[in-house]
Design a protein around this motif. Structure first.
Motif, PDB file in Angstrom:
ATOM      1  N   ILE A 107      82.735  39.244  78.207  1.00 46.50           N
ATOM      2  CA  ILE A 107      83.965  39.812  77.365  1.00 46.50           C
ATOM      3  C   ILE A 107      85.095  38.770  77.330  1.00 46.50           C
ATOM      4  CG2 ILE A 107      85.386  41.744  76.839  1.00 46.50           C
ATOM      5  CD1 ILE A 107      83.112  43.474  77.947  1.00 46.50           C
ATOM      6  N   TRP A 108      85.652  38.375  78.637  1.00 49.15           N
ATOM      7  CA  TRP A 108      86.775  37.763  78.885  1.00 49.15           C
ATOM      8  C   TRP A 108      86.521  36.370  79.402  1.00 49.15           C
ATOM      9  CZ3 TRP A 108      86.989  43.148  81.052  1.00 49.15           C
ATOM     10  CH2 TRP A 108      87.356  43.890  80.325  1.00 49.15           C
ATOM     11  N   GLY A 109      85.330  36.092  79.753  1.00 51.23           N
ATOM     12  CA  GLY A 109      85.166  34.715  80.510  1.00 51.23           C
ATOM     13  C   GLY A 109      85.486  34.698  81.804  1.00 51.23           C
ATOM     14  N   GLU A 110      85.627  35.746  82.465  1.00 56.42           N
ATOM     15  CA  GLU A 110      85.732  35.729  83.857  1.00 56.42           C
ATOM     16  C   GLU A 110      84.461  35.161  84.744  1.00 56.42           C
ATOM     17  OE1 GLU A 110      89.105  39.078  84.605  1.00 56.42           O
ATOM     18  OE2 GLU A 110      87.303  39.411  85.661  1.00 56.42           O
ATOM     19  N   ARG A 111      84.354  34.050  85.205  1.00 52.75           N
ATOM     20  CA  ARG A 111      83.437  33.487  85.646  1.00 52.75           C
ATOM     21  C   ARG A 111      82.697  33.822  86.859  1.00 52.75           C
ATOM     22  NH1 ARG A 111      82.211  29.098  82.817  1.00 52.75           N
ATOM     23  NH2 ARG A 111      80.685  28.222  84.392  1.00 52.75           N
ATOM     24  N   LEU A 112      81.339  33.887  86.848  1.00 50.90           N
ATOM     25  CA  LEU A 112      80.559  34.532  87.968  1.00 50.90           C
ATOM     26  C   LEU A 112      80.267  33.360  88.461  1.00 50.90           C
ATOM     27  CD1 LEU A 112      79.036  37.342  88.926  1.00 50.90           C
ATOM     28  CD2 LEU A 112      77.013  36.331  87.909  1.00 50.90           C
ATOM     29  N   ASN A 113      80.892  33.150  90.008  1.00 50.97           N
ATOM     30  CA  ASN A 113      80.676  31.952  90.828  1.00 50.97           C
ATOM     31  C   ASN A 113      79.382  32.111  91.610  1.00 50.97           C
ATOM     32  OD1 ASN A 113      81.380  33.657  93.259  1.00 50.97           O
ATOM     33  ND2 ASN A 113      83.627  32.798  92.755  1.00 50.97           N
ATOM     34  N   LEU A 114      79.102  31.165  92.381  1.00 58.18           N
ATOM     35  CA  LEU A 114      77.742  31.317  93.186  1.00 58.18           C
ATOM     36  C   LEU A 114      77.815  32.278  94.070  1.00 58.18           C
ATOM     37  CD1 LEU A 114      75.216  29.511  93.960  1.00 58.18           C
ATOM     38  CD2 LEU A 114      76.644  28.451  95.700  1.00 58.18           C
ATOM     39  N   MET A 115      78.986  32.742  94.840  1.00 53.39           N
ATOM     40  CA  MET A 115      78.760  33.708  95.728  1.00 53.39           C
ATOM     41  C   MET A 115      78.568  35.058  95.368  1.00 53.39           C
ATOM     42  SD  MET A 115      78.810  32.106  98.738  1.00 53.39           S
ATOM     43  CE  MET A 115      78.579  33.599  99.453  1.00 53.39           C
ATOM     44  N   GLN A 116      79.285  35.352  93.952  1.00 51.81           N
ATOM     45  CA  GLN A 116      79.317  36.390  93.166  1.00 51.81           C
ATOM     46  C   GLN A 116      77.417  36.560  92.783  1.00 51.81           C
ATOM     47  OE1 GLN A 116      82.112  35.885  90.022  1.00 51.81           O
ATOM     48  NE2 GLN A 116      83.868  36.664  91.224  1.00 51.81           N
ATOM     49  N   PHE A 117      77.232  35.845  92.380  1.00 51.57           N
ATOM     50  CA  PHE A 117      75.724  35.657  92.034  1.00 51.57           C
ATOM     51  C   PHE A 117      74.823  35.826  93.294  1.00 51.57           C
ATOM     52  CE2 PHE A 117      71.465  33.670  91.555  1.00 51.57           C
ATOM     53  CZ  PHE A 117      71.094  34.444  90.249  1.00 51.57           C
ATOM     54  N   ILE A 118      75.376  35.540  94.270  1.00 59.02           N
ATOM     55  CA  ILE A 118      74.232  35.846  95.527  1.00 59.02           C
ATOM     56  C   ILE A 118      74.605  37.187  95.793  1.00 59.02           C
ATOM     57  CG2 ILE A 118      74.197  35.141  98.179  1.00 59.02           C
ATOM     58  CD1 ILE A 118      75.022  32.395  97.641  1.00 59.02           C
ATOM     59  N   ALA A 119      75.865  37.633  95.633  1.00 62.89           N
ATOM     60  CA  ALA A 119      76.045  39.036  96.190  1.00 62.89           C
ATOM     61  C   ALA A 119      75.344  40.025  95.130  1.00 62.89           C
ATOM     62  CB  ALA A 119      77.553  39.403  96.081  1.00 62.89           C
ATOM     63  N   PHE A 120      75.384  39.657  93.882  1.00 60.59           N
ATOM     64  CA  PHE A 120      74.476  40.254  92.774  1.00 60.59           C
ATOM     65  C   PHE A 120      73.129  40.642  93.479  1.00 60.59           C
ATOM     66  CE2 PHE A 120      71.766  40.166  89.268  1.00 60.59           C
ATOM     67  CZ  PHE A 120      72.275  41.355  88.426  1.00 60.59           C
ATOM     68  N   ALA A 280      72.542  46.571 100.476  1.00 63.51           N
ATOM     69  CA  ALA A 280      73.271  46.683  99.231  1.00 63.51           C
ATOM     70  C   ALA A 280      74.896  46.668  99.753  1.00 63.51           C
ATOM     71  CB  ALA A 280      72.964  48.228  98.596  1.00 63.51           C
ATOM     72  N   PHE A 281      75.092  47.339 101.017  1.00 67.61           N
ATOM     73  CA  PHE A 281      76.526  47.376 101.269  1.00 67.61           C
ATOM     74  C   PHE A 281      76.947  45.799 101.783  1.00 67.61           C
ATOM     75  CE2 PHE A 281      79.598  47.944 104.920  1.00 67.61           C
ATOM     76  CZ  PHE A 281      80.570  48.205 104.317  1.00 67.61           C
ATOM     77  N   ALA A 282      75.980  45.054 102.413  1.00 64.54           N
ATOM     78  CA  ALA A 282      75.952  43.496 102.725  1.00 64.54           C
ATOM     79  C   ALA A 282      76.642  43.108 101.473  1.00 64.54           C
ATOM     80  CB  ALA A 282      74.810  43.100 103.312  1.00 64.54           C
ATOM     81  N   GLY A 283      75.825  43.281 100.218  1.00 67.19           N
ATOM     82  CA  GLY A 283      75.963  42.568  99.116  1.00 67.19           C
ATOM     83  C   GLY A 283      77.440  42.920  98.513  1.00 67.19           C
ATOM     84  N   ILE A 284      77.789  44.117  98.537  1.00 64.69           N
ATOM     85  CA  ILE A 284      79.121  44.387  98.202  1.00 64.69           C
ATOM     86  C   ILE A 284      80.244  43.927  99.104  1.00 64.69           C
ATOM     87  CG2 ILE A 284      81.072  46.356  98.337  1.00 64.69           C
ATOM     88  CD1 ILE A 284      78.856  48.264  97.525  1.00 64.69           C
ATOM     89  N   LEU A 285      79.814  43.608 100.575  1.00 64.10           N
ATOM     90  CA  LEU A 285      81.011  42.961 101.464  1.00 64.10           C
ATOM     91  C   LEU A 285      80.961  41.160 101.242  1.00 64.10           C
ATOM     92  CD1 LEU A 285      80.241  44.201 105.104  1.00 64.10           C
ATOM     93  CD2 LEU A 285      82.233  44.697 103.493  1.00 64.10           C
ATOM     94  N   VAL A 286      79.810  40.937 100.611  1.00 64.34           N
ATOM     95  CA  VAL A 286      79.854  39.165 100.223  1.00 64.34           C
ATOM     96  C   VAL A 286      80.673  38.983  99.056  1.00 64.34           C
ATOM     97  CG1 VAL A 286      78.376  37.393  99.348  1.00 64.34           C
ATOM     98  CG2 VAL A 286      77.539  38.675 101.444  1.00 64.34           C
ATOM     99  N   MET A 287      80.421  40.210  98.065  1.00 60.41           N
ATOM    100  CA  MET A 287      81.396  39.913  96.875  1.00 60.41           C
ATOM    101  C   MET A 287      82.911  40.126  97.217  1.00 60.41           C
ATOM    102  SD  MET A 287      80.942  41.949  93.326  1.00 60.41           S
ATOM    103  CE  MET A 287      79.214  41.382  93.053  1.00 60.41           C
ATOM    104  N   ARG A 288      82.984  40.963  98.148  1.00 66.10           N
ATOM    105  CA  ARG A 288      84.467  41.351  98.708  1.00 66.10           C
ATOM    106  C   ARG A 288      85.003  40.169  99.480  1.00 66.10           C
ATOM    107  NH1 ARG A 288      88.287  40.557 100.978  1.00 66.10           N
ATOM    108  NH2 ARG A 288      89.645  41.945 102.273  1.00 66.10           N
ATOM    109  N   LEU A 289      84.282  39.193 100.215  1.00 66.26           N
ATOM    110  CA  LEU A 289      84.784  38.278 101.171  1.00 66.26           C
ATOM    111  C   LEU A 289      84.859  36.916 100.434  1.00 66.26           C
ATOM    112  CD1 LEU A 289      83.181  39.341 104.564  1.00 66.26           C
ATOM    113  CD2 LEU A 289      85.451  39.687 103.842  1.00 66.26           C
ATOM    114  N   PHE A 290      83.835  36.664  99.680  1.00 63.06           N
ATOM    115  CA  PHE A 290      83.655  35.419  99.080  1.00 63.06           C
ATOM    116  C   PHE A 290      83.593  35.415  97.453  1.00 63.06           C
ATOM    117  CE2 PHE A 290      81.141  35.649 103.073  1.00 63.06           C
ATOM    118  CZ  PHE A 290      82.130  34.839 103.827  1.00 63.06           C
ATOM    119  N   GLY A 291      83.938  36.612  96.996  1.00 62.22           N
ATOM    120  CA  GLY A 291      83.633  36.439  95.477  1.00 62.22           C
ATOM    121  C   GLY A 291      84.707  35.938  94.635  1.00 62.22           C
ATOM    122  N   SER A 292      86.084  35.605  95.327  1.00 67.13           N
ATOM    123  CA  SER A 292      87.321  34.961  94.700  1.00 67.13           C
ATOM    124  C   SER A 292      87.126  33.556  94.206  1.00 67.13           C
ATOM    125  CB  SER A 292      88.333  35.096  95.496  1.00 67.13           C
ATOM    126  OG  SER A 292      88.374  34.496  96.710  1.00 67.13           O
TER     127      SER A 292
END
Length: 292
Positions: A107-120, A280-292
Motif C-alpha cells: 500500500i505505502w511501499g514500506e519495504r520488507l527487508n531481509l530480516m523482516q522476511f526471515i522473521a516472517f 513464533a515468539f522468536a520470529g517476533i523478536l527477530v522482527m523487533r530487533l533486526f527489522g528496522s
C-alpha cells in the motif's frame, strides 16, 4: 520514541487479553461486556478530544472503519478464548504484524527487508508447528479458527490506524468514531441476545450465577480502560514509526498472555506445541530487533 509507545501498548493489550480470557470463562453476556468496553473507550476519547480541543475533520471518519474491524476482531478474540485453547488463540492473535508488514509494503511501499522476511518465515513455521501439534484436534480447532479471524481483522485495524496518521486525522475524534461504532455494533448484538433469551431460556453451564447486565457492562467498562490507553499509545507509535515494526512490537503482548495461561490457568503445552510457541515468539523478536 515510537518503540517506547509500542512497548507500552503491548502491555495494555496484554492486560486486555488476560481480562478477555477471564471474563470469557464467566457467565457473562459477551456482547454486553464488549459494548461496555467500547463505550468506555469512546467516553475517554471524547473527554480527551474536548480537553485537547482537537478539530473534528472529515479524516476522523476513518475511525468508523477502525471500529468495524475492531468489532469483529474483538468478538472473535473473545469467542476464541471461550471455546478454544487460550495459548493457541493468543499466539495467533500475536501475528497481525506479519500481515501489516506485507500490507504496508504493497500500500505505502514500506519495504520488507531481509530480516523482516526471515522473521516472517520463522513466525509462519511456529504457527504451523502449533497447528499440527498432537494437541490440535477437530474438537479444539474452532478456537484456532476464531484466532485466525481476529488475526486478519486486527491487522486490518492496524493498517487503518497507520492510514489515519498518514491522513493526519485528529487522534481522539478518530478514536471516538472507532469506539462508538463498536459500541453500536455490540449494543445491537446485545439486544438480539436478550430477545433470544426472552423467547427461549438459556441453560447456563456449571454452577456459576449469570452476571447481571449492569455488572457485565461495568466490568466491560473497566476492560475498556486498557483498550483505550493501548489504542492511544499504538496510534502515537504509528505516527512516528513504520507500520510493520510498530505492529510487531505491539504483538509482544502475547508474552503477558502466555505467562498468564501457563502460571494462572495452568494451560499445559505439548512439546511440539511448546516448540511452535517458542519459534513464533522468536520470529517476533527477530522482527523487533533486526527489522528496522
Amino acid at each position: 520514541m515510537w518503540l517506547i509507545f509500542a512497548l507500552l501498548s503491548a502491555i495494555c493489550f496484554g492486560l486486555r487479553g488476560i481480562l478477555y480470557h477471564w471474563t470469557s470463562q464467566q457467565s457473562a453476556q459477551r456482547n454486553m461486556l464488549l459494548c461496555g468496553t467500547f463505550f468506555m473507550g469512546g467516553l475517554i476519547s471524547l473527554v480527551c478530544s474536548l480537553v485537547y480541543q482537537q478539530d473534528w475533520t472529515a479524516s476522523a471518519l476513518v475511525g468508523i472503519q477502525m471500529g468495524l474491524f475492531s468489532f469483529v476482531a474483538n468478538a472473535s478474540l473473545f469467542q476464541g478464548f471461550k471455546v478454544g485453547k487460550a495459548s493457541v488463540v493468543a499466539i495467533l492473535t500475536a501475528l497481525p504484524a506479519v500481515l501489516v508488514v506485507i500490507g504496508a509494503y504493497f500500500i505505502w511501499g514500506e519495504r520488507l527487508n531481509l530480516m523482516q522476511f526471515i522473521a516472517f518465515m520463522i513466525i509462519v513455521s511456529g504457527v504451523l508447528l502449533v497447528r499440527y501439534s498432537n494437541d490440535i484436534s477437530l474438537q479444539n480447532l474452532q478456537g484456532a479458527q476464531w484466532g485466525l479471524i481476529a488475526l486478519v481483522l486486527f491487522a486490518g485495524n492496524d493498517l487503518t490506524g497507520k492510514w489515519s496518521t498518514l491522513l493526519q486525522a485528529p487522534m481522539f475524534p478518530t478514536l471516538v468514531f472507532m469506539f462508538f461504532t463498536g459500541t453500536l455494533c455490540f449494543g445491537a448484538g446485545s439486544l438480539l441476545d436478550y430477545r433470544k433469551q426472552a423467547s427461549k431460556p438459556v441453560m447456563l453451564s456449571g454452577h456459576k450465577a449469570a452476571w447481571s447486565a449492569k455488572k457485565t457492562f461495568l466490568i466491560g467498562m473497566g476492560i475498556g480502560i486498557t483498550n483505550a490507553v493501548g489504542m492511544v499509545l499504538i496510534l502515537t507509535a504509528f505516527d512516528n514509526g513504520k507500520a510493520g515494526l510498530v505492529s510487531a512490537v505491539a504483538a509482544l503482548n502475547v508474552v503477558i498472555i502466555l505467562l498468564y495461561t501457563r502460571f494462572v490457568v495452568r494451560d499445559r503445552f505439548t512439546r511440539l506445541e511448546t516448540a511452535g510457541l517458542v519459534t513464533a515468539f522468536a520470529g517476533i523478536l527477530v522482527m523487533r530487533l533486526f527489522g528496522s
